[in-house]
Scaffold this active site. Structure first.
Site, PDB file in Angstrom:
ATOM      1  N   ARG A  73      -6.516 -12.204   8.614  1.00  0.00           N
ATOM      2  CA  ARG A  73      -6.490 -11.262   7.677  1.00  0.00           C
ATOM      3  C   ARG A  73      -7.083  -9.776   7.965  1.00  0.00           C
ATOM      4  O   ARG A  73      -6.380  -9.522   7.518  1.00  0.00           O
ATOM      5  CB  ARG A  73      -6.540 -11.915   6.393  1.00  0.00           C
ATOM      6  CG  ARG A  73      -6.734 -11.004   5.356  1.00  0.00           C
ATOM      7  CD  ARG A  73      -6.306 -11.962   3.371  1.00  0.00           C
ATOM      8  NE  ARG A  73      -7.376 -12.878   2.681  1.00  0.00           N
ATOM      9  CZ  ARG A  73      -8.491 -12.835   3.073  1.00  0.00           C
ATOM     10  NH1 ARG A  73      -9.069 -11.418   3.074  1.00  0.00           N
ATOM     11  NH2 ARG A  73      -9.170 -13.706   2.965  1.00  0.00           N
ATOM     12  N   TYR A 114      15.417   4.575  -2.639  1.00  0.00           N
ATOM     13  CA  TYR A 114      15.669   3.123  -2.696  1.00  0.00           C
ATOM     14  C   TYR A 114      15.335   2.208  -3.086  1.00  0.00           C
ATOM     15  O   TYR A 114      14.236   1.980  -4.464  1.00  0.00           O
ATOM     16  CB  TYR A 114      14.857   2.651  -0.767  1.00  0.00           C
ATOM     17  CG  TYR A 114      15.041   1.153  -1.307  1.00  0.00           C
ATOM     18  CD1 TYR A 114      15.812   0.431  -0.268  1.00  0.00           C
ATOM     19  CD2 TYR A 114      13.729   0.317  -1.017  1.00  0.00           C
ATOM     20  CE1 TYR A 114      16.500  -1.157  -0.303  1.00  0.00           C
ATOM     21  CE2 TYR A 114      13.114  -1.078  -0.696  1.00  0.00           C
ATOM     22  CZ  TYR A 114      15.041  -1.485  -0.188  1.00  0.00           C
ATOM     23  OH  TYR A 114      14.940  -3.067  -0.107  1.00  0.00           O
ATOM     24  N   ASP A 126       8.137   8.368   2.893  1.00  0.00           N
ATOM     25  CA  ASP A 126       9.390   6.709   3.641  1.00  0.00           C
ATOM     26  C   ASP A 126       9.569   7.576   4.854  1.00  0.00           C
ATOM     27  O   ASP A 126      10.573   7.530   4.778  1.00  0.00           O
ATOM     28  CB  ASP A 126      10.367   5.998   2.497  1.00  0.00           C
ATOM     29  CG  ASP A 126      10.612   4.792   3.240  1.00  0.00           C
ATOM     30  OD1 ASP A 126      11.144   4.907   4.320  1.00  0.00           O
ATOM     31  OD2 ASP A 126      10.795   3.888   1.940  1.00  0.00           O
ATOM     32  N   LYS A 177      13.799  -2.260  10.121  1.00  0.00           N
ATOM     33  CA  LYS A 177      14.418  -1.567  10.375  1.00  0.00           C
ATOM     34  C   LYS A 177      14.075  -0.943  11.503  1.00  0.00           C
ATOM     35  O   LYS A 177      14.284  -1.775  12.860  1.00  0.00           O
ATOM     36  CB  LYS A 177      14.978  -0.208   9.372  1.00  0.00           C
ATOM     37  CG  LYS A 177      14.958  -1.337   8.077  1.00  0.00           C
ATOM     38  CD  LYS A 177      15.836  -1.639   7.661  1.00  0.00           C
ATOM     39  CE  LYS A 177      15.222  -2.139   6.331  1.00  0.00           C
ATOM     40  NZ  LYS A 177      14.806  -2.318   5.340  1.00  0.00           N
TER      41      LYS A 177
HETATM   42  C1  LIG Z   1      14.117   3.329   3.283  1.00  0.00           C
HETATM   43  C2  LIG Z   1      13.067   2.278   2.503  1.00  0.00           C
HETATM   44  N1  LIG Z   1      12.129   1.926   2.250  1.00  0.00           N
HETATM   45  C3  LIG Z   1      12.130   0.381   2.133  1.00  0.00           C
HETATM   46  C4  LIG Z   1      12.200  -0.629   2.343  1.00  0.00           C
HETATM   47  C5  LIG Z   1      11.327  -1.770   2.437  1.00  0.00           C
HETATM   48  O1  LIG Z   1      10.983  -2.349   2.729  1.00  0.00           O
HETATM   49  P1  LIG Z   1      11.454  -3.703   3.093  1.00  0.00           P
HETATM   50  O2  LIG Z   1      12.537  -4.262   3.289  1.00  0.00           O
HETATM   51  O3  LIG Z   1      11.044  -4.338   4.760  1.00  0.00           O
HETATM   52  O4  LIG Z   1      10.169  -4.730   2.806  1.00  0.00           O
HETATM   53  C6  LIG Z   1      13.570  -0.501   2.800  1.00  0.00           C
HETATM   54  C7  LIG Z   1      14.720  -2.149   2.730  1.00  0.00           C
HETATM   55  O5  LIG Z   1      15.352  -1.780   3.182  1.00  0.00           O
HETATM   56  C8  LIG Z   1      14.338   1.044   2.786  1.00  0.00           C
HETATM   57  O6  LIG Z   1      15.418   0.502   3.031  1.00  0.00           O
END
Ligand SMILES: Cc1ncc(COP(=O)(O)O)c(C=O)c1O
Length: 381
Positions: free
Chosen positions: A50, A103, A175, A200
């Site tokens: 961890r 998001y 982000d 992604k």
């Molecule tokens: C721009 C963005 N940030 C964060 C996330 C969250 O990531 P995760 O689905 O890996 O938890 C997503 C998921 O679609 C996203 O599109």
């Protein structure tokens, strides 16, 4: 030998050949614990997975190199990374500024989880720096930026927002999921923290869920590592390995994602069934100039609005054959979705609700003629 080219870093940073066996690829250290040579006698600094694991360390070092940061941290998901970051930087009484088209999962985390613990927030149009300046309060600890945004593909000026945040003693968090570090490096523009859903483009093959944070400041990195270990939402060794494997081809994949997206945009613009195409590469996109300045190219995400409203948008989503109807994005295969009913359903009824005639594409790296032909047949009324 030192190196700094993006593709070289993607393939080699944090990934020296294994000292004992010479294995060229970092092994999957599928172990929870490590033998100690006498109490406290750690080999290589590892005691429990961890806290740290060599496969995860390789990924974390590679992520830090790609984003030009001093420390990377890998998590079980993008949301786990966001949660750990917010718990590290915000406490009851603090205030956050988030994008007014954030998001959906980020919006849910802030509005449904952190608000209960006394963290307030304002959703602001981040493409308008004046609106951000006005929304700042003495208790604002961070401006949370997405650029391009999900799913409206709005652009925010990272350098301008970094100045506004720093003048208010707040952090600028970006982000960078949609752009990936190949297209945009927020830390070099003044951001303090980069967030990723590595699920992604970084992973790139729709086969692993993961998240990451990269920071420019070592002390903040230490605090985040303390919280990462305390909360424990870490990336497992196999997930870290899959993500590292994906990262090796990030540059070539992104080039193809962007080229294919541009051809798809050409086919959509002016199509009689399409009311509007949202893509920062279009010269009339309101964020085009900023995007030209801060991005290498405009990415593989394309959104568009249908003249026929929600019914037409749902019909297109149901009719494509090469574009798979699915949530998520950034993989080699093309995906199509209806944000209002799928990824952004949690924003319904809120000020972040997305238009019901909106369709979002994650343009993959298949043969581009097949993608364009698939969309054209799906658009037929
Ligand atoms: C721009 C963005 N940030 C964060 C996330 C969250 O990531 P995760 O689905 O890996 O938890 C997503 C998921 O679609 C996203 O599109």
């Amino acid at each position: 030998m030192s190196y700094e080219g993006f593709e070289t870093l993607a393939i080699h940073a944090g990934q020296e050949a294994d000292a004992e066996t010479g294995a060229v690829v970092v092994p999957i250290y599928q172990t929870s614990t490590y033998r100690q040579d006498g109490v406290g006698g750690l080999r290589g600094g590892y005691e429990y997975s961890r806290t740290a694991n060599p496969t995860r360390t390789a990924l974390e070092e590679c992520l830090a190199a790609l984003e030009g940061g001093v420390r990377g941290l890998a998590f079980a998901s993008g949301m786990a990374a966001e949660d750990t970051l917010l718990r590290t930087i915000a406490r009851p009484g603090d205030h956050l500024i988030i994008p007014n088209d954030a998001y959906g999962g980020t919006f849910r985390l802030v509005s449904k989880v952190f608000e209960r613990w006394g963290v307030s927030w304002d959703a602001v149009d981040l493409s308008n720096p004046e609106a951000v300046r006005t929304a700042i309060r003495p208790e604002t600890v961070a401006i949370w930026v997405e650029t391009p945004t999900n799913p409206l593909l709005n652009i925010a000026d990272i350098a301008a927002l970094a100045d506004i945040a720093h003048a208010a003693d707040a952090l600028l968090v970006v982000d960078n999921t949609f752009a990936s570090p190949y297209l945009q490096r927020p830390l070099s523009l003044g951001a303090d923290v980069v967030v990723h859903s590595t699920t992604k483009y970084l992973g790139g093959h729709s086969d692993v869920v993961g998240g990451a944070l990269v920071v420019a400041d070592a002390e903040l990195g230490e605090r985040l590592a303390f919280h990462q270990n305390s909360m424990g939402a870490v990336a497992g060794p196999f997930d870290a390995w899959l993500t590292l494997r994906g990262i090796k081809t990030l540059g070539v994949r992104m080039d193809r994602h962007c080229a294919n997206a541009e051809r798809v945009v050409e086919a959509l613009v002016g199509h009689p069934e399409v009311a509007e195409v949202l893509y920062p590469g279009l010269p009339d996109h309101p964020g085009h100039k900023v995007a030209v300045d801060q991005m290498r190219a405009f990415g593989g995400m394309v959104s568009f609005r249908m003249r026929g409203g929600e019914e037409a948008a749902l019909r297109v989503c149901a009719k494509t054959k090469v574009f798979t109807l699915a949530e998520s994005l950034g993989g080699v295969e093309s995906l199509i979705e209806h944000p209002g009913k799928m990824t952004h359903a949690s924003t319904a009824g809120s000020l972040l609700e997305v238009p019901s005639d909106l369709v979002r594409l994650s343009v993959g790296i298949e043969t581009v003629d097949d993608l364009v032909n698939d969309l054209l047949q799906a658009l037929e009324p």
